[in-house]
Design a protein around this motif. Structure first.
Motif, PDB file in Angstrom:
ATOM      1  N   GLU A   1      31.434  -9.095 -25.900  1.00 32.01           N
ATOM      2  CA  GLU A   1      31.537  -8.075 -27.041  1.00 32.01           C
ATOM      3  C   GLU A   1      33.000  -7.626 -27.034  1.00 32.01           C
ATOM      4  O   GLU A   1      33.146  -6.661 -28.021  1.00 32.01           O
ATOM      5  N   GLN A   2      33.817  -7.912 -26.234  1.00 33.85           N
ATOM      6  CA  GLN A   2      35.033  -7.194 -25.795  1.00 33.85           C
ATOM      7  C   GLN A   2      35.813  -7.671 -27.245  1.00 33.85           C
ATOM      8  O   GLN A   2      35.792  -8.869 -27.555  1.00 33.85           O
ATOM      9  N   PRO A   3      36.758  -7.033 -27.580  1.00 29.61           N
ATOM     10  CA  PRO A   3      37.839  -7.611 -29.001  1.00 29.61           C
ATOM     11  C   PRO A   3      38.527  -8.698 -28.509  1.00 29.61           C
ATOM     12  O   PRO A   3      38.683  -8.667 -27.210  1.00 29.61           O
ATOM     13  N   MET A   4      39.292  -9.377 -29.237  1.00 31.75           N
ATOM     14  CA  MET A   4      40.546 -10.296 -29.030  1.00 31.75           C
ATOM     15  C   MET A   4      41.652  -9.570 -29.049  1.00 31.75           C
ATOM     16  O   MET A   4      41.878  -8.375 -30.160  1.00 31.75           O
ATOM     17  N   ILE A   5      42.559 -10.011 -28.449  1.00 29.23           N
ATOM     18  CA  ILE A   5      44.102  -9.357 -28.588  1.00 29.23           C
ATOM     19  C   ILE A   5      44.943 -10.765 -29.054  1.00 29.23           C
ATOM     20  O   ILE A   5      44.762 -11.632 -28.577  1.00 29.23           O
ATOM     21  N   HIS A   6      45.961 -10.309 -29.764  1.00 27.34           N
ATOM     22  CA  HIS A   6      46.848 -11.324 -30.189  1.00 27.34           C
ATOM     23  C   HIS A   6      48.237 -11.148 -29.985  1.00 27.34           C
ATOM     24  O   HIS A   6      48.535  -9.989 -30.220  1.00 27.34           O
ATOM     25  N   TRP A   7      49.037 -11.988 -29.750  1.00 30.03           N
ATOM     26  CA  TRP A   7      50.587 -12.237 -29.690  1.00 30.03           C
ATOM     27  C   TRP A   7      51.262 -13.291 -29.900  1.00 30.03           C
ATOM     28  O   TRP A   7      50.541 -14.391 -30.041  1.00 30.03           O
ATOM     29  N   ILE A   8      52.541 -13.280 -29.836  1.00 30.37           N
ATOM     30  CA  ILE A   8      53.389 -14.163 -30.253  1.00 30.37           C
ATOM     31  C   ILE A   8      54.179 -14.621 -29.098  1.00 30.37           C
ATOM     32  O   ILE A   8      54.652 -13.846 -28.364  1.00 30.37           O
ATOM     33  N   GLU A   9      54.031 -15.987 -28.460  1.00 25.24           N
ATOM     34  CA  GLU A   9      54.673 -16.509 -27.499  1.00 25.24           C
ATOM     35  C   GLU A   9      55.194 -17.949 -27.514  1.00 25.24           C
ATOM     36  O   GLU A   9      54.430 -18.736 -28.050  1.00 25.24           O
ATOM     37  N   GLU A  10      56.586 -17.863 -27.436  1.00 21.51           N
ATOM     38  CA  GLU A  10      57.143 -19.431 -27.760  1.00 21.51           C
ATOM     39  C   GLU A  10      56.976 -19.794 -28.988  1.00 21.51           C
ATOM     40  O   GLU A  10      56.723 -20.955 -29.360  1.00 21.51           O
ATOM     41  N   ASP A  11      57.041 -18.784 -30.176  1.00 24.50           N
ATOM     42  CA  ASP A  11      57.191 -18.994 -31.417  1.00 24.50           C
ATOM     43  C   ASP A  11      55.686 -19.446 -31.699  1.00 24.50           C
ATOM     44  O   ASP A  11      55.461 -19.822 -32.906  1.00 24.50           O
ATOM     45  N   GLN A  12      54.603 -19.236 -30.936  1.00 20.14           N
ATOM     46  CA  GLN A  12      53.362 -19.781 -31.313  1.00 20.14           C
ATOM     47  C   GLN A  12      52.142 -18.598 -31.167  1.00 20.14           C
ATOM     48  O   GLN A  12      52.300 -17.663 -30.319  1.00 20.14           O
ATOM     49  N   PRO A  13      51.184 -18.290 -32.310  1.00 21.18           N
ATOM     50  CA  PRO A  13      50.270 -17.381 -31.968  1.00 21.18           C
ATOM     51  C   PRO A  13      49.346 -17.646 -30.812  1.00 21.18           C
ATOM     52  O   PRO A  13      48.895 -18.663 -30.819  1.00 21.18           O
ATOM     53  N   ARG A  14      49.088 -16.468 -30.143  1.00 21.15           N
ATOM     54  CA  ARG A  14      48.238 -16.686 -28.935  1.00 21.15           C
ATOM     55  C   ARG A  14      47.236 -15.547 -29.098  1.00 21.15           C
ATOM     56  O   ARG A  14      47.546 -14.562 -29.654  1.00 21.15           O
ATOM     57  N   SER A  15      46.002 -15.925 -28.476  1.00 21.97           N
ATOM     58  CA  SER A  15      45.054 -14.692 -28.267  1.00 21.97           C
ATOM     59  C   SER A  15      44.312 -15.112 -27.128  1.00 21.97           C
ATOM     60  O   SER A  15      44.298 -15.950 -26.470  1.00 21.97           O
ATOM     61  N   ALA A  16      43.595 -13.797 -26.592  1.00 22.40           N
ATOM     62  CA  ALA A  16      42.834 -13.628 -25.274  1.00 22.40           C
ATOM     63  C   ALA A  16      41.694 -12.704 -25.565  1.00 22.40           C
ATOM     64  O   ALA A  16      42.215 -11.551 -26.282  1.00 22.40           O
TER      65      ALA A  16
END
Length: 381
Positions: free
Chosen positions: A5-20
């Motif tokens: 139920e916890q939300p996802m966070i998103h970021w850019i790393e090595e020019d690629q979109p990532r999430s966790a």
């Protein structure tokens, strides 16, 4: 909230979109913006980003991250004027309390912006990262998927694990109580001495309302009460209490029950140590300290007469710190007791011995220095 139920966070790393998945047992919201950080980041840059609400996902050395967090903590300390006094001078104890809580909340948000990656097995894929799998298992339960959490939260998990392993010495029991993560630790033990000394109205049966670690249920059992029914709403607390009672070989006398305040029936003794401060918790873990609008206190008082046997006693353990902070008056407490159809049979007091009571630098020193913890013996009117 479960992990899924916890939300996802998103970021850019090595020019690629990532999430966790974002994880926070403290209930802190996920940062809306996340950047990558490593050993090259300066403390000033990190503090500026943290104050803006930007999360920094750490990819450098774990021990360097701890040093950076310490540097952020120094920068987050309240600023003083040239004479060394705080710039904000509260005009009342209530103002001092509110300003103190606001400062605590802002500090927690700022320091919570330094983030760590966790693999699905709770290992941390960073250089010199410690093994925190046991601490995470104790707080989070069985691992499920990779996630991101704040370094500050992880340090809290590690500290809770050490307390659980070491335990808190309880002189009245001649043994240690081992608190679990998220369960209030009986480190302020003066109230235990009050319960140890109070004359028992009966040794047949007692109800322990909001048992927490189970320390008071254990003490009543140690004093010879034949049967105790101990309740709590928090499954963590019930697991913690069960583990402590088994370790103390007192589980045969205590029945643990998940319930909102009272179990069914009546008892000659009903004991409750509610949260002492009538204020809104800012995180789930603070529910053991803060009782919004005195809900648990009023619920206990309101239902006590219906759960006491004739001639029985309700023992209310309560600090008067809220009175010194201007958050609840003695008149309000006595009016609530009377409105519940109760009368005061007696009261014993003890002065706290914790370090903050003598720390003049504490923002709430005046209230803490005057504080008394009391055991109120209540009966049906």
């Amino acid at each position: 909230m479960t992990a899924s139920e916890q939300p996802m966070i998103h970021w850019i790393e090595e020019d690629q979109p990532r999430s966790a998945r974002w994880r926070s047992e403290n209930g802190n919201p996920a940062p809306k913006r996340v950047v990558i950080a490593d050993d090259r980041m300066t403390a000033d840059s990190a503090y500026r980003l943290a104050c803006e609400g930007t999360g920094m996902l750490w990819r450098g050395d774990f021990q360097n991250a701890r040093q950076l967090l310490q540097a952020l903590a120094r920068r987050a300390e309240p600023k003083a004027d040239k004479r060394g006094k705080p710039r904000k001078q509260p005009v009342s104890p209530t103002d001092a309390f509110n300003l103190h809580r606001q400062a605590q909340s802002q500090r927690a948000r700022t320091l919570g912006m330094l983030l760590l990656p966790f693999d699905a097995d709770y290992s941390i894929p960073l250089r010199r990262a410690p093994d925190v799998q046991l601490a995470c298992n104790e707080a989070y339960g069985a691992p499920a998927e990779p996630f991101v959490a704040s370094l500050r939260e992880l340090l809290g998990l590690i500290g809770a694990h050490e307390w659980r392993k070491k335990g808190v010495e309880i002189a009245a029991l001649g043994a240690r109580i081992h608190p679990h993560y998220g369960v209030y630790s009986p480190v302020r033990g003066e109230y235990i001495g009050l319960v140890e000394a109070a004359p028992l109205p009966s040794t047949k049966l007692a109800f322990d309302i909001g048992t927490g670690t189970g320390v008071l249920a254990a003490l009543l059992a140690k004093r010879g009460v034949e049967r105790i029914v101990a309740t709590d709403m928090d499954p963590r607390a019930l697991r913690c209490a069960r583990e402590n009672l088994v370790r103390l070989e007192l589980d045969g006398q205590v029945t643990l029950l998940q319930a909102d305040l009272f179990p069914e029936g009546r008892a000659p003794l009903v004991i409750c140590n509610p949260p002492w401060i009538p204020a809104r918790p800012s995180s789930p873990i603070e529910h053991a300290v803060y009782d919004p609008e005195s809900r648990m206190l009023r619920g206990f008082l309101g239902g006590l007469a219906q759960h006491l046997e004739p001639g029985g006693e309700g023992w209310l353990i309560l600090s008067d710190l809220a009175e010194h902070l201007g958050l609840r008056s003695r008149a309000e407490l006595l009016a609530a007791i009377e409105a519940a159809g109760l009368k005061v049979l007696g009261k014993t007091d003890i002065r706290p011995q914790h370090p903050k009571a003598s720390d003049e630098a504490d923002p709430l020193h005046a209230a803490r220095a005057a504080e008394l913890t009391s055991l109120w013996r209540l009966g049906a009117a």
